[in-house]
Design an enzyme around this catalytic site. Structure first.
Site, PDB file in Angstrom:
ATOM      1  NE  ARG A  65      -1.708  -2.374   2.806  1.00 58.07           N
ATOM      2  CZ  ARG A  65      -1.720  -3.664   2.451  1.00 58.07           C
ATOM      3  NH1 ARG A  65      -2.647  -4.120   1.663  1.00 58.07           N
ATOM      4  NH2 ARG A  65      -0.815  -4.520   2.901  1.00 58.07           N
ATOM      5  CB  THR A  66       3.557   2.547   2.155  1.00 56.74           C
ATOM      6  OG1 THR A  66       2.803   2.161   3.309  1.00 56.74           O
ATOM      7  CG2 THR A  66       4.202   3.892   2.398  1.00 56.74           C
ATOM      8  CE  LYS A  95      26.970  -3.896  -8.190  1.00 53.96           C
ATOM      9  NZ  LYS A  95      27.195  -2.860  -9.201  1.00 53.96           N
ATOM     10  NE  ARG A 116       7.440   0.647   4.525  1.00 55.94           N
ATOM     11  CZ  ARG A 116       6.217   0.112   4.567  1.00 55.94           C
ATOM     12  NH1 ARG A 116       6.027  -1.159   4.279  1.00 55.94           N
ATOM     13  NH2 ARG A 116       5.169   0.844   4.896  1.00 55.94           N
ATOM     14  CG  HIS A 145       3.975   4.005   8.364  1.00 57.28           C
ATOM     15  ND1 HIS A 145       4.040   4.851   7.272  1.00 57.28           N
ATOM     16  CD2 HIS A 145       3.589   2.791   7.878  1.00 57.28           C
ATOM     17  CE1 HIS A 145       3.701   4.167   6.190  1.00 57.28           C
ATOM     18  NE2 HIS A 145       3.440   2.919   6.528  1.00 57.28           N
TER      19      HIS A 145
END
Ligand code: NCD
Length: 320
Positions: A65-66, A95, A116, A145
């Site tokens: 959703r986000t 890497k 995120r 959030h």
């Protein structure tokens, strides 16, 4: 870029890290803008508010959703996105590239970065690194959030037309749920709100958060059994036990299915105006028979509002 500065009515160029940056007047600005964004979203009319703008979405943790709603939000407004899901696998992070270099590279390509990350505090660190573009926190570990809380507040506001004197039940994992952490911060900006926190004892709020939030004026009541739920609360906010935050599987298994939202539970404790919310995903927590209840907003307005609020926020932060 500054980190987590108060909004004070001016979004342009600000990092969005925590609900602590907002006052009710800032939230009102966003709600008004989100209402306009709803029309843009519903009309399918092309908008060029973000024409020529590029927003990077870099998600070190999975998201539906986000990620989806930020991506759609930018496109709804005529902007474009650089999208990296799972940079640990699909970027030079695999890497060994560090956060510093990653942020400095991507800020050279775009006008804002949505991040995120599994570690609390990373969005704030990213904001300290990025010099030229604002950073938007799309969830930092078990920290915050903020955009989820803004859309949650908007969903609550749509129903009640105010955000004062509300009684909420927040169930599941108050210890780890960043959505609960931001939503309590949000409700504490208003007057007379009470939050019942329903969880196993192991997953109650950290004592630090409990003290910190309580000092803000929101009344917190911890309960450990459904039997202690208030009748006719204004909203229920059901969260998932956050499996990925547990160090050992056994500890997770012990608490994973603690509170299950069922139709009998709704019948017993909800009122006719109680709204049922969930940031989703639902994992072992809400019976699908509840979905058809008109009070269940988690697959309805709560989802759509995510895109409208993110449209509003990105437009404001980019000064458009
Ligand atoms: C939440 C999250 O990632 O914190 N999901 C979301 O963004 N809607 C809740 C969760 O994962 O349980």
């Amino acid at each position: 870029m500054s980190t987590g500065d108060k909004i004070n009515g001016k979004f342009k160029g600000k990092d969005i890290i925590s609900l602590d940056q907002f006052d009710p007047s800032d939230i009102s600005i966003l709600f008004k803008r989100a209402k306009i964004m709803r029309e843009i979203g519903a009309n399918a009319k092309p908008s060029d508010i973000l024409k020529g703008n590029i927003v990077t979405l870099i998600f070190y943790e999975p998201s539906s959703r986000t990620f989806g709603s930020f991506s759609a939000a930018v496109k709804q407004l005529g902007g474009q996105t650089v999208e990296i899901q799972n940079p640990q696998q699909f970027s030079s992070v695999s890497k060994g590239e560090n956060l510093e270099d990653t942020m400095r590279v991507f800020e050279a390509y775009c006008d804002a970065i949505v991040i995120r990350h599994p570690i609390a505090g990373t969005a704030s660190n990213a904001a300290k690194i990025a010099k030229f573009v604002p950073i938007l926190n799309a969830g930092d570990g078990n920290g915050e959030h903020p955009t989820q809380a803004l859309l949650d507040l908007y969903t609550i506001y749509e129903k009640f037309k105010h955000l004062n004197n509300l009684t909420a039940v927040m169930a599941g994992d108050p210890f780890n749920s960043r959505t609960i952490h931001s939503l309590i911060r949000g409700l504490s900006l208003y007057k007379g709100n009470t939050v019942y926190l329903l969880s196993p004892k192991e997953l109650r709020l950290s004592r630090e958060d409990f003290t910190n939030f309580s000092q803000r004026g929101v009344k917190l009541i911890e309960i450990f059994s459904e039997k202690d739920m208030p009748k006719n609360a204004d909203l229920w906010y059901w969260t998932r036990v956050q499996k990925e935050r547990f160090k050992n599987e056994k500890a997770y298994d012990k608490v994973k299915d603690s509170f299950y939202l069922t139709t009998p539970l709704v019948k017993k404790y909800a009122g006719k105006n109680t709204i049922l919310m969930d940031p989703l995903p639902r994992v072992g927590k809400i019976d699908m028979t509840v979905d058809d209840d008109p009070r269940a907003l988690y697959l309805r307005s709560q989802i759509r509002n995510g895109m409208y609020i993110r449209m509003a926020l990105i437009a404001e932060v980019l000064g458009k």
